[in-house]
Design a protein around this motif. Structure first.
Motif, PDB file in Angstrom:
ATOM      1  N   THR A 482      -1.279   4.328   4.137  1.00 14.09           N
ATOM      2  CA  THR A 482      -2.538   3.313   3.593  1.00 14.09           C
ATOM      3  C   THR A 482      -3.557   3.786   3.977  1.00 14.09           C
ATOM      4  N   ASP A 483      -4.633   2.676   3.204  1.00 15.17           N
ATOM      5  CA  ASP A 483      -6.392   2.951   3.835  1.00 15.17           C
ATOM      6  C   ASP A 483      -7.000   1.754   4.869  1.00 15.17           C
ATOM      7  N   ARG A 484      -7.582   2.160   6.198  1.00 17.25           N
ATOM      8  CA  ARG A 484      -7.460   1.352   7.015  1.00 17.25           C
ATOM      9  C   ARG A 484      -7.972   0.305   6.997  1.00 17.25           C
ATOM     10  N   SER A 485      -9.054   0.145   5.415  1.00 18.08           N
ATOM     11  CA  SER A 485      -9.333  -1.707   5.321  1.00 18.08           C
ATOM     12  C   SER A 485      -8.605  -2.596   4.971  1.00 18.08           C
ATOM     13  N   VAL A 486      -7.271  -1.673   5.391  1.00 19.44           N
ATOM     14  CA  VAL A 486      -5.709  -3.061   5.044  1.00 19.44           C
ATOM     15  C   VAL A 486      -5.709  -3.876   6.385  1.00 19.44           C
ATOM     16  N   PHE A 487      -6.205  -3.303   7.364  1.00 20.36           N
ATOM     17  CA  PHE A 487      -5.704  -4.561   8.551  1.00 20.36           C
ATOM     18  C   PHE A 487      -7.263  -4.973   8.963  1.00 20.36           C
ATOM     19  N   ASP A 488      -8.215  -4.816   8.098  1.00 18.75           N
ATOM     20  CA  ASP A 488      -9.694  -5.129   8.778  1.00 18.75           C
ATOM     21  C   ASP A 488      -9.121  -6.775   8.115  1.00 18.75           C
ATOM     22  N   GLU A 489      -8.392  -7.119   7.119  1.00 15.69           N
ATOM     23  CA  GLU A 489      -8.003  -8.513   6.514  1.00 15.69           C
ATOM     24  C   GLU A 489      -7.826  -9.518   7.768  1.00 15.69           C
TER      25      GLU A 489
END
Length: 497
Positions: A482-489
């Protein structure tokens, strides 16, 4: 407890991979969300057998609050609710329902089993499997009255009502042999009784042991589709992925054939794997080398497989081991305990499978949509590098989450084989509208997230737009690309070091 932890650490060391050893840089851990923080999901757990008081629910609610599953299947226990004819005491059941709702979990009712007041030859106080239809009009009317009273009491708190449990096998359909016509009649009268007290109730039929296509078609020919909103079945099997797409397609075809245009959901309504090989009821599965880590692998593969194949519900059996009292089926005989729980039935401490399930629930709620993305496994032929052959056993399940790809990758070997990870070439093409700027690889079993970018290269030199290729390890449990940004949520990656 210390010895148990030492044993688990050894099993993890033997069966799990360390992605750092493949040159990947550790970034952080997958954050975990509480059940209340997840708005909607298809994932649930079993909370059955409280009609027989097989576990202490008070010790499990705090774990369910942290698990992230959004549904719990509860058996309503007619014998426990009506101990004097015509007098109902739902106090114990109301406490369960209200506690589940309090921790962010929606209760599902399983309307199952008889009552010793009417099924007078029942071998056990809970009348497991005893069908009221076989005991005359008084028993049948008493069943109707009980369901109506139940529906009136829980209207507004319980939306889904499933009729019976595994009516196609003698362990839960008694005292006569399983009969599709009789079960269809039980669904008809049960649905009518529930809806008389709760008009908007969602009725689930089937609750079938495995996929018995002959039984399914027979109950559909008897008109069951008119009375149900969903069909459920229990496809227990050693390898989670075996034939699940085919089974979904068969059920979908038969439901559509007999439903006269009605849209009926398909539920994977019960499925589990023990955390030990011996000393429990479910050795009928043919287990030969299972343990806590094997169970955890099985759990995450099972749920992701169900979601990939678009089941409308994916229920894991069970929240906790069933060992507080002797386990019984329709013959009344004492059986060994059921050890499929995510929580230990003696200490009420979470098993390793609990941690793995938490990560699945966090990442794959209803904001993660099944979407086929281009994903191909290749294995170069060293003798002829220009040729590639497909490797046996790899699987991908691709989702998108708020504009980010979420792709699970794993080997579908029986997890009891404890097969070492294989290195394989992965070709992945990300749609242009999806964010894939900082690719990472997350280990669903350990929770650890790694930077995978150094391994990626264009599939065609100079042409990033036509896909990326990398050589990655592929274990018998899911890694998530996945992309690292998915965990920002969820507040960003957790630093566990």
């Amino acid at each position: 407890m210390k010895n148990k932890q030492n044993d688990l650490t050894a099993l993890q060391s033997e069966q799990l991979i360390n992605l750092s050893e493949y040159g990947l840089r550790y970034l952080g851990d997958i954050p975990i969300r509480d059940s209340k923080d997840i708005v909607k999901s298809r994932i649930g757990v079993g909370f059955e057998t409280l009609d027989r008081q097989m576990f202490d629910p008070e010790k499990v609610y705090p774990h369910l609050a942290k698990l992230g599953a959004k549904f719990a299947r509860v058996q309503t226990g007619w014998s426990r609710c009506e101990t004097s004819k015509g007098v109902y005491d739902f106090t114990w059941l109301e406490e369960i329902v209200d506690q589940l709702i309090e921790v962010g979990v929606e209760p599902l009712f399983s309307l199952s089993f008889g009552n010793t007041l009417y099924c007078t030859d029942a071998e056990h106080e809970s009348a497991v499997g005893y069908v009221p239809l076989y005991y005359g009009e008084e028993a049948t009317q008493a069943w109707r009255n009980y369901l109506t009273a139940l529906a009136e009491t829980f209207k507004g708190r319980v939306r889904s009502w499933e009729v019976w449990n595994e009516p196609n096998i003698s362990q839960f359909w008694y005292p006569k042999e399983p009969d599709p016509t009789a079960y269809a009649e039980l669904v008809r009268i049960s649905a009518k009784a529930v809806r008389s007290g709760h008009p908007s109730a969602r009725i689930i039929g089937g609750a079938m042991s495995k996929l018995d296509s002959h039984f399914l078609e027979a109950i559909l020919q008897c008109g069951i589709a008119k009375h149900i909103d969903a069909f459920s079945f229990h496809p227990y099997q050693l390898v989670p992925e075996d034939n699940m797409l085919n089974m979904h397609a068969v059920i979908r075809r038969l439901l559509d054939k007999y439903s006269d245009g009605k849209d009926i959901e398909i539920w994977q309504g019960e499925n589990g794997c023990p955390s030990q090989t011996e000393g429990h009821n479910d050795d009928w599965l043919g287990l030969y080398d299972t343990d806590q880590v094997v169970q955890a692998k099985w759990v995450v593969r099972r749920i992701l497989c169900d979601l990939k194949n678009d089941y409308d519900m994916a229920l894991y059996f069970h929240a906790v081991d069933l060992m507080a009292r002797p386990y019984r089926q329709s013959d009344g005989k004492e059986r060994k305990p059921v050890m499929m729980g995510l929580v230990h039935g003696d200490s009420y401490e979470p098993k390793y499978s609990f941690e793995a399930m938490q990560r699945v629930c966090t990442l794959f709620d209803s904001d993660s949509h099944v979407e086929e993305l281009y994903c191909q496994f290749l294995e170069p032929n060293p003798a002829r590098p220009s040729l590639c052959g497909r490797m046996g056993g790899p699987m991908s399940a691709s989702f998108t989450r708020k504009g980010v790809p979420l792709v699970a990758l794993w080997l579908t070997e029986d997890p009891q084989q404890k097969r070492p990870a294989e290195e394989i070439d992965l070709v992945f093409w990300c749609d242009s509208n999806l964010k894939f700027d900082e690719p990472v690889l997350a280990d669903i079993m350990t929770g650890r997230i790694y930077d995978v970018a150094p391994l990626l290269s264009p599939f065609v030199p100079g042409r990033k737009d036509v896909g990326l290729r990398c050589r990655i390890p592929l274990p018998d449990y899911p890694l998530i690309l996945t992309d690292r940004s998915v965990f920002d949520e969820f507040g960003g990656m957790v630093d566990s070091q």
